[in-house]
Design a protein around this motif. Structure first.
Motif, PDB file in Angstrom:
ATOM      1  N   UNK A 102     112.301  -7.186  -3.269  1.00  0.00           N
ATOM      2  CA  UNK A 102     110.881  -7.524  -3.139  1.00  0.00           C
ATOM      3  C   UNK A 102     109.995  -6.441  -3.753  1.00  0.00           C
ATOM      4  N   UNK A 103     110.321  -5.184  -3.467  1.00  0.00           N
ATOM      5  CA  UNK A 103     109.533  -4.071  -4.012  1.00  0.00           C
ATOM      6  C   UNK A 103     109.627  -4.041  -5.533  1.00  0.00           C
ATOM      7  N   UNK A 104     110.845  -4.183  -6.052  1.00  0.00           N
ATOM      8  CA  UNK A 104     111.018  -4.183  -7.507  1.00  0.00           C
ATOM      9  C   UNK A 104     110.365  -5.410  -8.143  1.00  0.00           C
ATOM     10  N   UNK A 105     110.347  -6.526  -7.413  1.00  0.00           N
ATOM     11  CA  UNK A 105     109.673  -7.717  -7.925  1.00  0.00           C
ATOM     12  C   UNK A 105     108.184  -7.474  -8.099  1.00  0.00           C
ATOM     13  N   UNK A 106     107.576  -6.785  -7.130  1.00  0.00           N
ATOM     14  CA  UNK A 106     106.156  -6.423  -7.269  1.00  0.00           C
ATOM     15  C   UNK A 106     105.949  -5.468  -8.437  1.00  0.00           C
ATOM     16  N   UNK A 107     106.880  -4.532  -8.614  1.00  0.00           N
ATOM     17  CA  UNK A 107     106.780  -3.604  -9.753  1.00  0.00           C
ATOM     18  C   UNK A 107     106.919  -4.335 -11.087  1.00  0.00           C
ATOM     19  N   UNK A 108     107.727  -5.377 -11.125  1.00  0.00           N
ATOM     20  CA  UNK A 108     107.849  -6.186 -12.346  1.00  0.00           C
ATOM     21  C   UNK A 108     106.514  -6.845 -12.660  1.00  0.00           C
ATOM     22  N   UNK A 109     105.858  -7.401 -11.651  1.00  0.00           N
ATOM     23  CA  UNK A 109     104.553  -8.030 -11.864  1.00  0.00           C
ATOM     24  C   UNK A 109     103.535  -6.998 -12.337  1.00  0.00           C
ATOM     25  N   UNK A 110     103.546  -5.817 -11.720  1.00  0.00           N
ATOM     26  CA  UNK A 110     102.637  -4.744 -12.141  1.00  0.00           C
ATOM     27  C   UNK A 110     102.942  -4.335 -13.578  1.00  0.00           C
ATOM     28  N   UNK A 111     104.227  -4.228 -13.922  1.00  0.00           N
ATOM     29  CA  UNK A 111     104.609  -3.831 -15.283  1.00  0.00           C
ATOM     30  C   UNK A 111     104.183  -4.876 -16.311  1.00  0.00           C
ATOM     31  N   UNK A 112     104.151  -6.137 -15.913  1.00  0.00           N
ATOM     32  CA  UNK A 112     103.710  -7.177 -16.837  1.00  0.00           C
ATOM     33  C   UNK A 112     102.193  -7.189 -17.014  1.00  0.00           C
ATOM     34  N   UNK A 113     101.458  -6.779 -15.994  1.00  0.00           N
ATOM     35  CA  UNK A 113      99.998  -6.821 -16.052  1.00  0.00           C
ATOM     36  C   UNK A 113      99.347  -5.505 -16.467  1.00  0.00           C
ATOM     37  N   UNK A 114      99.929  -4.384 -16.084  1.00  0.00           N
ATOM     38  CA  UNK A 114      99.314  -3.071 -16.309  1.00  0.00           C
ATOM     39  C   UNK A 114      99.046  -2.740 -17.777  1.00  0.00           C
ATOM     40  N   UNK A 115      99.922  -3.071 -18.718  1.00  0.00           N
ATOM     41  CA  UNK A 115      99.618  -2.729 -20.118  1.00  0.00           C
ATOM     42  C   UNK A 115      98.352  -3.386 -20.662  1.00  0.00           C
ATOM     43  N   UNK A 116      97.875  -4.444 -20.020  1.00  0.00           N
ATOM     44  CA  UNK A 116      96.659  -5.106 -20.479  1.00  0.00           C
ATOM     45  C   UNK A 116      95.402  -4.362 -20.056  1.00  0.00           C
ATOM     46  N   UNK A 117      95.480  -3.544 -19.039  1.00  0.00           N
ATOM     47  CA  UNK A 117      94.309  -2.849 -18.506  1.00  0.00           C
ATOM     48  C   UNK A 117      93.594  -1.976 -19.546  1.00  0.00           C
ATOM     49  N   UNK A 118      94.308  -1.122 -20.300  1.00  0.00           N
ATOM     50  CA  UNK A 118      93.587  -0.309 -21.305  1.00  0.00           C
ATOM     51  C   UNK A 118      92.870  -1.147 -22.365  1.00  0.00           C
ATOM     52  N   UNK A 119      93.424  -2.304 -22.719  1.00  0.00           N
ATOM     53  CA  UNK A 119      92.740  -3.151 -23.703  1.00  0.00           C
ATOM     54  C   UNK A 119      91.408  -3.645 -23.165  1.00  0.00           C
ATOM     55  N   UNK A 120      91.367  -4.006 -21.885  1.00  0.00           N
ATOM     56  CA  UNK A 120      90.115  -4.420 -21.280  1.00  0.00           C
ATOM     57  C   UNK A 120      89.140  -3.260 -21.180  1.00  0.00           C
ATOM     58  N   UNK A 121      89.639  -2.077 -20.862  1.00  0.00           N
ATOM     59  CA  UNK A 121      88.786  -0.899 -20.767  1.00  0.00           C
ATOM     60  C   UNK A 121      88.189  -0.586 -22.131  1.00  0.00           C
ATOM     61  N   UNK A 122      89.003  -0.596 -23.181  1.00  0.00           N
ATOM     62  CA  UNK A 122      88.520  -0.302 -24.533  1.00  0.00           C
ATOM     63  C   UNK A 122      87.563  -1.370 -25.037  1.00  0.00           C
ATOM     64  N   UNK A 123      87.681  -2.576 -24.543  1.00  0.00           N
ATOM     65  CA  UNK A 123      86.769  -3.626 -25.013  1.00  0.00           C
ATOM     66  C   UNK A 123      85.348  -3.416 -24.512  1.00  0.00           C
ATOM     67  N   UNK A 124      85.189  -2.639 -23.439  1.00  0.00           N
ATOM     68  CA  UNK A 124      83.862  -2.385 -22.887  1.00  0.00           C
ATOM     69  C   UNK A 124      83.281  -1.039 -23.315  1.00  0.00           C
ATOM     70  N   UNK A 125      84.056  -0.255 -24.044  1.00  0.00           N
ATOM     71  CA  UNK A 125      83.573   1.063 -24.476  1.00  0.00           C
ATOM     72  C   UNK A 125      82.866   0.928 -25.806  1.00  0.00           C
TER      73      UNK A 125
END
Length: 125
Positions: A102-125
């Motif tokens: 279960x813990x690793x499953x949550x980490x998989x979801x985070x790993x799939x979503x987290x790389x998108x965060x910097x792109x959203x941050x850079x789009x607002x800078x």
């Protein structure tokens, strides 16, 4: 060789889509490739932002062509790496405790979503 976290991501995604993809695990390959390509895209966007300071890049077409070629190479390399490896990875993680899964499953979801965060941050800078 000890499987990596990317191997685990491939295994878990391929396990979810096993009935659609079979032992190839194309969806798992795409998920791992997406993570790697998004990290690469973050690096390119960061370098572009540093060099051009938010201004339009006159060489954007060249960067895009290079990115597309490298992305295709990443998918091909991941296909060669993971094609037919589902059963070996399944044997490795078959006795994984439920709570750890279960813990690793949550980490998989985070790993799939987290790389998108910097792109959203850079789009607002």
């Amino acid at each position: 060789m000890t499987p990596s976290f990317l191997d685990y991501i491939y295994y878990r995604v391929a396990k979810v889509y096993f009935k659609w993809d079979g032992r190839t695990g194309a969806t798992g390959i795409i998920a791992v490739s997406m993570i790697e390509q998004t990290v690469l895209l973050n690096i390119v966007v960061f370098i572009n932002h540093l060099i051009y300071n938010g201004q339009p890049n006159p060489n954007a077409g060249v960067w895009m062509t290079i990115f597309v070629l490298v992305s295709a190479l990443v998918v091909l390399m991941n296909y060669r790496k993971y094609d037919g490896k589902y059963n070996r990875l399944k044997r490795h993680w078959v006795s994984e405790p439920a709570r750890l899964r279960e813990i690793k499953g949550l980490l998989v979801i985070v790993a799939l979503l987290l790389p998108w965060l910097p792109l959203f941050v850079f789009s607002f800078i």
